[in-house]
Motif scaffolding. Sequence first.
Motif, short mmCIF file in Angstrom:
data_model
loop_
_atom_site.label_atom_id
_atom_site.label_comp_id
_atom_site.label_asym_id
_atom_site.label_seq_id
_atom_site.Cartn_x
_atom_site.Cartn_y
_atom_site.Cartn_z
N GLY A 137 0.73 -1.06 0.07
CA GLY A 137 -0.11 -0.05 0.04
C GLY A 137 0.90 1.35 0.15
O GLY A 137 0.49 2.40 -0.59
N HIS A 138 2.23 1.23 0.38
CA HIS A 138 2.96 2.37 0.29
C HIS A 138 3.32 2.60 -1.14
O HIS A 138 3.44 1.82 -1.78
N PRO A 139 3.20 3.81 -1.74
CA PRO A 139 3.48 4.15 -2.82
C PRO A 139 4.88 3.64 -3.50
O PRO A 139 4.94 3.16 -4.53
N GLU A 140 6.17 3.28 -2.58
CA GLU A 140 7.36 2.84 -3.10
C GLU A 140 7.38 1.52 -2.70
O GLU A 140 8.52 0.94 -2.90
N ALA A 141 6.60 0.64 -2.35
CA ALA A 141 6.52 -0.76 -1.88
C ALA A 141 6.88 -1.67 -3.11
O ALA A 141 6.50 -1.29 -4.33
N ARG A 142 7.97 -2.69 -2.81
CA ARG A 142 8.29 -3.52 -3.73
C ARG A 142 8.12 -4.79 -3.04
O ARG A 142 8.47 -5.18 -2.26
#
Length: 170
Positions: A137-142
């Motif tokens: 859910g974090h915009p930078e999540a990978r």
Amino acid sequence: MPTPLASQIQEVLPRTRDAYYKLVLAVGPARSGKTAMLTELAAQHSWPRVNVNLRLSERLLELTHRQRATRVANILDDMVRSEQSDVVLLDNIEMLFAEELAQDPLRLLQFLSRNRAIIAAWPGGFDGACLTYAEPGHPEARRYQTPQAVIVNAGDSDQAEAETRGEEMA
């Protein structure tokens, strides 16, 4: 006496010698000893340690937002190549995850590791099969299933386990 994490990195590094990607990731949360381990390895072996956030941000300042995404891989490649070493240590790589740079951090590190061994401090987690960065859910999540890299868990050095994941690396 080397720290357990530095010893583990030294033990797994030979696995990358004939691999397509010569990439070792020390994976763990903040304050798990990754930077201390890189500093120790740099001192022991005279390997260059690159603070990616600092060096990359300095080089990107003069570029427009549009140019940054297209040039970041080449800039990072130039930085690593300029070190003229068979092993380069990369620390503070969080900037590679920035949305505005539109990069795939693991692919970028793999690209850098084709001609020299790269040991990078990966701020995230590894559960034995899946490499992660940031919470879902974090915009930078990978999230990477079976990454092609040698992984050393830095989170708990007593239980840290070095594993090779992904397709055959040779």
